[in-house]
Scaffold this motif. Structure first.
Motif, short mmCIF file in Angstrom:
data_model
loop_
_atom_site.label_atom_id
_atom_site.label_comp_id
_atom_site.label_asym_id
_atom_site.label_seq_id
_atom_site.Cartn_x
_atom_site.Cartn_y
_atom_site.Cartn_z
N PHE A 1 37.95 15.66 43.87
CA PHE A 1 36.72 15.02 43.39
C PHE A 1 36.16 14.06 44.43
O PHE A 1 36.92 13.28 45.03
CB PHE A 1 37.00 14.20 42.12
CG PHE A 1 37.32 15.06 40.93
CD1 PHE A 1 36.31 15.59 40.14
CD2 PHE A 1 38.64 15.33 40.59
CE1 PHE A 1 36.60 16.38 39.05
CE2 PHE A 1 38.95 16.12 39.48
CZ PHE A 1 37.93 16.65 38.71
N VAL A 2 34.85 14.12 44.62
CA VAL A 2 34.17 13.14 45.46
C VAL A 2 33.07 12.51 44.60
O VAL A 2 32.20 13.24 44.10
CB VAL A 2 33.58 13.80 46.73
CG1 VAL A 2 32.76 12.80 47.53
CG2 VAL A 2 34.69 14.38 47.60
N ARG A 3 33.17 11.21 44.41
CA ARG A 3 32.25 10.48 43.52
C ARG A 3 32.10 11.18 42.17
O ARG A 3 31.01 11.43 41.68
CB ARG A 3 30.88 10.29 44.18
CG ARG A 3 30.94 9.34 45.36
CD ARG A 3 29.64 9.16 46.10
NE ARG A 3 29.93 8.75 47.47
CZ ARG A 3 30.03 9.59 48.49
NH1 ARG A 3 29.81 10.88 48.34
NH2 ARG A 3 30.33 9.15 49.69
N GLY A 4 33.23 11.55 41.60
CA GLY A 4 33.25 12.12 40.25
C GLY A 4 32.88 13.59 40.15
O GLY A 4 32.91 14.16 39.07
N LYS A 5 32.54 14.21 41.28
CA LYS A 5 32.16 15.63 41.23
C LYS A 5 33.13 16.47 42.04
O LYS A 5 33.61 16.03 43.09
CB LYS A 5 30.77 15.82 41.85
CG LYS A 5 29.66 15.31 40.98
CD LYS A 5 28.36 15.99 41.38
CE LYS A 5 27.24 15.54 40.46
NZ LYS A 5 26.07 15.12 41.18
N VAL A 6 33.36 17.70 41.59
CA VAL A 6 34.26 18.59 42.33
C VAL A 6 33.60 18.94 43.68
O VAL A 6 32.45 19.40 43.72
CB VAL A 6 34.55 19.89 41.53
CG1 VAL A 6 35.38 20.86 42.37
CG2 VAL A 6 35.26 19.56 40.22
N ALA A 7 34.35 18.69 44.76
CA ALA A 7 33.85 19.00 46.10
C ALA A 7 34.67 20.12 46.73
O ALA A 7 34.27 20.73 47.72
CB ALA A 7 33.91 17.76 46.99
N GLY A 8 35.83 20.39 46.15
CA GLY A 8 36.72 21.41 46.70
C GLY A 8 38.01 21.45 45.92
O GLY A 8 38.09 20.88 44.81
N GLU A 9 39.02 22.10 46.51
CA GLU A 9 40.29 22.28 45.80
C GLU A 9 41.44 22.36 46.79
O GLU A 9 41.25 22.79 47.92
CB GLU A 9 40.27 23.61 45.04
CG GLU A 9 39.12 23.76 44.14
CD GLU A 9 39.06 25.13 43.49
OE1 GLU A 9 39.64 26.10 44.03
OE2 GLU A 9 38.45 25.21 42.43
N LEU A 10 42.59 21.97 46.29
CA LEU A 10 43.84 22.20 47.02
C LEU A 10 44.58 23.30 46.26
O LEU A 10 44.88 23.14 45.06
CB LEU A 10 44.64 20.90 47.09
CG LEU A 10 46.02 20.94 47.75
CD1 LEU A 10 45.99 21.64 49.10
CD2 LEU A 10 46.57 19.52 47.91
N ASP A 11 44.84 24.41 46.93
CA ASP A 11 45.41 25.61 46.31
C ASP A 11 46.79 25.86 46.92
O ASP A 11 46.94 25.86 48.14
CB ASP A 11 44.47 26.79 46.60
CG ASP A 11 44.99 28.12 46.06
OD1 ASP A 11 45.93 28.11 45.23
OD2 ASP A 11 44.46 29.17 46.48
N ILE A 12 47.79 26.06 46.05
CA ILE A 12 49.14 26.34 46.55
C ILE A 12 49.73 27.55 45.82
O ILE A 12 49.66 27.64 44.59
CB ILE A 12 50.06 25.10 46.38
CG1 ILE A 12 49.41 23.91 47.09
CG2 ILE A 12 51.46 25.40 46.92
CD1 ILE A 12 50.23 22.66 47.10
N ASP A 13 50.27 28.48 46.61
CA ASP A 13 50.91 29.69 46.05
C ASP A 13 52.40 29.62 46.34
O ASP A 13 52.82 29.12 47.39
CB ASP A 13 50.39 30.95 46.76
CG ASP A 13 48.94 31.25 46.47
OD1 ASP A 13 48.35 30.57 45.61
OD2 ASP A 13 48.41 32.17 47.12
N SER A 14 53.18 30.19 45.42
CA SER A 14 54.63 30.23 45.63
C SER A 14 55.16 31.65 45.47
O SER A 14 54.64 32.42 44.65
CB SER A 14 55.33 29.32 44.61
OG SER A 14 56.73 29.39 44.81
N HIS A 15 56.19 31.95 46.23
CA HIS A 15 56.86 33.25 46.07
C HIS A 15 57.80 33.23 44.88
O HIS A 15 58.45 34.22 44.59
CB HIS A 15 57.68 33.58 47.33
CG HIS A 15 56.85 33.77 48.55
ND1 HIS A 15 57.37 33.91 49.81
CD2 HIS A 15 55.50 33.84 48.70
CE1 HIS A 15 56.39 34.06 50.69
NE2 HIS A 15 55.25 34.01 50.03
#
Ligand code: SME
Length: 161
Positions: free
Chosen positions: A120-134
């Protein structure tokens, strides 16, 4: 059953993340450093990457940024697709078994579970952190807290940019 990460290891990684945050001057460097630390230190985090909303894009689209792990065919994800698209609504999404989630966009055949946390940037979604696992069900509460913490640091840094 979720096989959550060792709390002591999570604490140690959080300290490393804090150090990285205090030592890196830009949001870009912070994002790059976070992908490196999480992928290297958290053994079940086999793919770690940021997707950021393309500024001004209409319709909105998530664009792949810094990442560690196998190359992915999904470099641009519209918000009506994937687990990533779902998390753009502003809520963390944890999927214990990606095969059973119809939203899932496959990045690697080895991926079994995934977590996507909005930035979140100033309360709005600006991007994401995505993690995958085996590993199936790799993301428990400890993991969720750690990944959300990292996403918050990036959001705060982007607010200053
Ligand atoms: N699995 C994601 C796509 C990105 S790759 O995992 C790197 C999704 O379903 O949105």
């Amino acid at each position: 059953m979720t096989i959550t990460s060792n709390p002591r290891k999570v604490d140690e990684v959080r300290k490393e993340v804090d150090r990285l945050n205090s030592e890196t001057p830009t949001a870009n460097q912070l994002m790059h450093g976070l992908t490196l630390v999480l992928n290297k230190e958290m053994l079940k985090y086999n793919w770690v990457g940021f997707y950021m909303l393309e500024p001004g894009a209409d319709p909105p689209v998530l664009v792949l940024g810094h990442y560690q792990g196998a190359m992915t065919p999904h470099t641009r994800i519209p918000l009506n697709e994937g687990i990533c698209g779902a998390a753009a609504s502003g809520k963390t999404v944890v999927v214990d078994d990606v095969k059973s989630d119809p939203r899932y966009l496959a990045c690697s055949l080895e991926t079994k579970s995934e977590i996507v946390v909005p930035v979140f940037v100033r309360g709005k979604v600006a991007g994401e952190l995505d993690i995958d696992s085996h590993f199936a069900a790799a993301f428990g509460d400890e993991d969720r807290e750690l990944v959300e913490y990292c996403a918050q640091l990036v959001g705060k840094r982007l607010e200053k940019a």
